[in-house]
Design a protein around this motif. Structure first.
Motif, PDB file in Angstrom:
ATOM      1  N   THR A 163      48.568  41.678 -25.448  1.00 31.80           N
ATOM      2  CA  THR A 163      49.381  42.237 -26.525  1.00 31.80           C
ATOM      3  C   THR A 163      49.678  43.712 -26.256  1.00 31.80           C
ATOM      4  N   PHE A 164      48.738  44.412 -25.626  1.00 29.98           N
ATOM      5  CA  PHE A 164      48.932  45.821 -25.283  1.00 29.98           C
ATOM      6  C   PHE A 164      50.123  45.983 -24.339  1.00 29.98           C
ATOM      7  N   LYS A 165      50.145  45.188 -23.276  1.00 32.33           N
ATOM      8  CA  LYS A 165      51.249  45.293 -22.314  1.00 32.33           C
ATOM      9  C   LYS A 165      52.580  44.907 -22.956  1.00 32.33           C
ATOM     10  N   ALA A 166      52.562  43.833 -23.750  1.00 36.87           N
ATOM     11  CA  ALA A 166      53.798  43.429 -24.423  1.00 36.87           C
ATOM     12  C   ALA A 166      54.266  44.490 -25.401  1.00 36.87           C
ATOM     13  N   ALA A 167      53.312  45.188 -26.038  1.00 34.44           N
ATOM     14  CA  ALA A 167      53.673  46.244 -26.987  1.00 34.44           C
ATOM     15  C   ALA A 167      54.312  47.430 -26.269  1.00 34.44           C
ATOM     16  N   LEU A 168      53.877  47.732 -25.059  1.00 37.62           N
ATOM     17  CA  LEU A 168      54.522  48.801 -24.296  1.00 37.62           C
ATOM     18  C   LEU A 168      55.949  48.415 -23.925  1.00 37.62           C
ATOM     19  N   VAL A 169      56.150  47.147 -23.582  1.00 37.33           N
ATOM     20  CA  VAL A 169      57.511  46.669 -23.317  1.00 37.33           C
ATOM     21  C   VAL A 169      58.354  46.774 -24.586  1.00 37.33           C
ATOM     22  N   ALA A 170      57.785  46.314 -25.699  1.00 36.64           N
ATOM     23  CA  ALA A 170      58.514  46.365 -26.969  1.00 36.64           C
ATOM     24  C   ALA A 170      58.842  47.800 -27.355  1.00 36.64           C
ATOM     25  N   GLY A 171      57.872  48.701 -27.186  1.00 39.85           N
ATOM     26  CA  GLY A 171      58.115  50.104 -27.512  1.00 39.85           C
ATOM     27  C   GLY A 171      59.203  50.708 -26.643  1.00 39.85           C
ATOM     28  N   SER A 172      59.257  50.332 -25.375  1.00 36.97           N
ATOM     29  CA  SER A 172      60.308  50.811 -24.482  1.00 36.97           C
ATOM     30  C   SER A 172      61.667  50.293 -24.928  1.00 36.97           C
ATOM     31  N   LEU A 173      61.718  49.023 -25.296  1.00 31.64           N
ATOM     32  CA  LEU A 173      62.986  48.446 -25.773  1.00 31.64           C
ATOM     33  C   LEU A 173      63.435  49.107 -27.073  1.00 31.64           C
ATOM     34  N   SER A 174      62.498  49.452 -27.935  1.00 31.04           N
ATOM     35  CA  SER A 174      62.865  50.124 -29.186  1.00 31.04           C
ATOM     36  C   SER A 174      63.431  51.512 -28.926  1.00 31.04           C
ATOM     37  N   VAL A 175      62.844  52.232 -27.955  1.00 28.77           N
ATOM     38  CA  VAL A 175      63.395  53.529 -27.570  1.00 28.77           C
ATOM     39  C   VAL A 175      64.855  53.372 -27.158  1.00 28.77           C
ATOM     40  N   GLU A 176      65.123  52.367 -26.363  1.00 33.14           N
ATOM     41  CA  GLU A 176      66.497  52.126 -25.888  1.00 33.14           C
ATOM     42  C   GLU A 176      67.410  51.682 -27.027  1.00 33.14           C
ATOM     43  N   ALA A 177      66.890  50.841 -27.926  1.00 28.88           N
ATOM     44  CA  ALA A 177      67.724  50.298 -29.002  1.00 28.88           C
ATOM     45  C   ALA A 177      68.261  51.392 -29.916  1.00 28.88           C
ATOM     46  N   VAL A 178      67.449  52.440 -30.156  1.00 23.65           N
ATOM     47  CA  VAL A 178      67.905  53.516 -31.045  1.00 23.65           C
ATOM     48  C   VAL A 178      68.376  54.734 -30.253  1.00 23.65           C
ATOM     49  N   MET A 179      68.542  54.532 -28.933  1.00 24.29           N
ATOM     50  CA  MET A 179      68.958  55.611 -28.037  1.00 24.29           C
ATOM     51  C   MET A 179      68.035  56.817 -28.194  1.00 24.29           C
ATOM     52  N   GLY A 180      66.750  56.533 -28.167  1.00 25.57           N
ATOM     53  CA  GLY A 180      65.751  57.579 -28.312  1.00 25.57           C
ATOM     54  C   GLY A 180      65.607  58.419 -27.057  1.00 25.57           C
ATOM     55  N   SER A 181      64.931  59.524 -27.204  1.00 28.63           N
ATOM     56  CA  SER A 181      64.722  60.454 -26.098  1.00 28.63           C
ATOM     57  C   SER A 181      63.622  59.960 -25.169  1.00 28.63           C
ATOM     58  N   HIS A 182      63.807  60.209 -23.877  1.00 28.98           N
ATOM     59  CA  HIS A 182      62.767  59.919 -22.881  1.00 28.98           C
ATOM     60  C   HIS A 182      61.874  61.139 -22.637  1.00 28.98           C
ATOM     61  N   ARG A 183      62.221  62.265 -23.196  1.00 25.51           N
ATOM     62  CA  ARG A 183      61.474  63.493 -22.913  1.00 25.51           C
ATOM     63  C   ARG A 183      60.006  63.455 -23.317  1.00 25.51           C
ATOM     64  N   PRO A 184      59.631  62.757 -24.393  1.00 25.72           N
ATOM     65  CA  PRO A 184      58.202  62.727 -24.753  1.00 25.72           C
ATOM     66  C   PRO A 184      57.298  62.095 -23.686  1.00 25.72           C
ATOM     67  N   PHE A 185      57.900  61.442 -22.707  1.00 25.37           N
ATOM     68  CA  PHE A 185      57.114  60.797 -21.661  1.00 25.37           C
ATOM     69  C   PHE A 185      56.986  61.675 -20.417  1.00 25.37           C
TER      70      PHE A 185
END
Length: 512
Positions: free
Chosen positions: A216-238
């Motif tokens: 679930t941890f790995k899937a949640a990281l994938v989901a979180g990445s997709l959510s960043v993209e879905a709302v056109m979020g910033s990559h700078r926090p990474f």
């Protein structure tokens, strides 16, 4: 795994334990273990033939430890111990958990500090090899003085007591022994106690919980990445420099994973520049390295504890062949397992809590900029409105399940066992928490992809497009309201079966 794994007492790896839980790799016990087991058994035979009272060999148990048992009754004593302690209730433990328990128990006994005959260790491994799995009720242990009741059910099978599961069918224990090519055993002095003492059930359950939470941890990281993209979020926090300045290893690893997975996104490139309005995203996006990194650190710490426990000798008394001593102590107290399970329960619940917040963000058009509830013609269609309610219900349930079990204790055995760990429940409830989190993350995956597809024809990164393709092969896009429950079941199953594991470059293996 096609190769045969050699089990070296004291050297089980996290990867081997994971393989045993997930499948049934071929196993063999290191031949070097046998001489020490034989010496250990010889010492017990010598004590059993003498007049000196030694706990667990020729005495009663627990509060009855001062009762001396005649040599002629020692075998009956061991059988009575199994019969009287097989008091478990509740649903049987899952096959993967039982496989773990069989192997961990066998390897612990094979250290040669328990005084059992090598034939009993071989028999436990033979049950595993033949896929003849004892039926073990999941409830009835407080995680101190060993997992007595569930281990009595597990090892009672060797005496022809109880039931086994073979290819999904429940059979009497004696029939299971016949299938495995084993005799019905008569236990010698101390052997029954060695078999049912120990933390193997709570450890096996905790490892199973760890391995489910890992997915679930790995899937949640994938989901979180997709959510960043879905709302056109910033990559700078990474940015690596942010995490380096803090120095937390989990955060550094998670930020690196996000950078790798998000690199080369067309979506991200499309909104860079002076006109980009994304200055600071909500914490559920921006603080993913901090939160999920802390989760990773806790998972790794728990994994370290559980690997040590799986390799340890946790029965009582212990047979020291080098000095000829038999020592009574308290290695059966499962407090390390209870606390590790509490760590995992809290960490897993936070995975779900963060994912639920991202789902709430995605369906809120004022934050996400996406259509309300991620559906065309909102109003006529409710879209993801109630799927979010389901996620909220599961996240809230986990808050109760995550209450530390190790802070509880209820004295047993006429106050002889006056402090107990509750490790078995602490570990068993991890399965419920992991299941809830898998469903929450599954809902986020569907919501994030739904949102991201509103930006087509722009594409995200190669890895995330792979995730989208994998999910869309199981669940089509939500165009108008439809019966949603089958979609949630399908995406939950996809999270649980590890279909997205390979997409996220982060591992527990440093825990070894």
């Amino acid at each position: 795994m096609s190769e045969t794994i050699t089990l070296v007492p004291g050297a089980l790896s996290l990867d081997t334990l994971r393989s045993i839980y997930r499948g049934r790799p071929a196993l063999t016990l290191d031949p070097a273990a046998y001489p020490r087991m034989e010496r250990s058994r010889a010492l017990i035979d010598k004590i059993a033939g003498g007049d000196e009272a030694v706990y667990g060999v020729n005495t009663g148990f627990g509060k009855l430890a001062h009762t001396h048992i005649a040599a002629s009754d020692l075998e009956k004593l061991q059988r009575n111990l199994i019969l009287s302690h097989a008091t478990g209730v509740g649903a049987p433990l899952a096959d993967g958990v039982v496989r773990l328990i069989l192997v961990i128990k066998a390897v612990s006994l094979a250290v040669g500090a328990s005084g059992v005959r090598p034939a009993l260790v071989d028999a436990l491994l033979k049950l595993y090899e033949a896929d003849v799995l004892p039926v073990v009720p999941g409830k009835g242990s407080v995680g101190a003085s060993g997992d007595l009741a569930p281990l009595a059910h597990l090892c009672g099978v060797l005496l022809g007591i109880g039931h086994v599961r073979v290819q999904g069918k429940t059979l009497p224990a004696e029939e299971g022994l016949r299938i495995a090519g084993l005799p019905v055993f008569d236990l010698k002095a101390k052997e029954g106690l060695a078999l049912i003492n120990g933390t193997q059930v709570s450890t096996g359950l905790a490892l199973a919980g760890l391995f489910e939470i890992e997915r679930t941890f790995k899937a949640a990281l994938v989901a979180g990445s997709l959510s960043v993209e879905a709302v056109m979020g910033s990559h700078r926090p990474f940015d690596a420099r942010i995490s380096a300045l803090r120095g937390q290893p989990g955060q550094i690893a998670v930020a690196a994973a996000f950078r790798e997975v998000l690199a080369g996104s067309e979506l991200n490139a499309s909104h860079q520049g002076p006109d980009c309005h994304r200055v600071q995203d909500p914490y559920s996006l921006r603080c993913q390295p901090q939160v999920m990194g802390a989760v990773l650190d806790q998972m790794r710490q728990a994994a370290r504890t559980l690997v040590i426990e799986a390799n340890g000798v946790t029965d009582n008394p212990l047979v020291l062949v080098d000095t000829g001593e038999v020592l009574s102590g308290g290695n059966f107290h499962a407090e390390p397992v209870a606390m590790a399970a509490d760590q995992l329960a809290i960490a897993a619940s936070e995975i779900g809590a963060l994912a639920e917040r991202r789902i709430a963000m995605l369906i809120d058009t004022t934050i996400s900029g996406l259509p309300p509830f991620l559906v065309a013609e909102p109003g006529l269609n409710s879209g993801f409105m109630i799927a979010h309610v389901t996620a909220a219900a599961l996240a809230s349930e986990n808050k109760t399940l995550a209450h530390p079990a190790s802070v509880d204790s209820l004295p047993t055995s006429a106050n002889q066992e006056d402090h107990v760990s509750m490790a078995t429940f602490a570990a068993r409830r991890l399965g419920d928490i992991a299941g809830n989190v898998a469903d929450i993350v599954g809902i986020e995956l569907l919501a994030a992809i739904q949102g991201l597809e509103f930006h087509r024809p722009l594409k995200t990164t190669e890895r995330l497009e792979q995730a989208i393709a994998t999910i869309r092969a199981q669940v089509p896009r939500y165009e108008v309201d439809r019966y949603f429950a089958p979609d949630l079941a399908a995406i939950g199953a996809l999270v649980r079966d590890g279909s997205l594991d390979h997409l996220m470059p982060v591992s527990l293996e440093t825990a070894q």
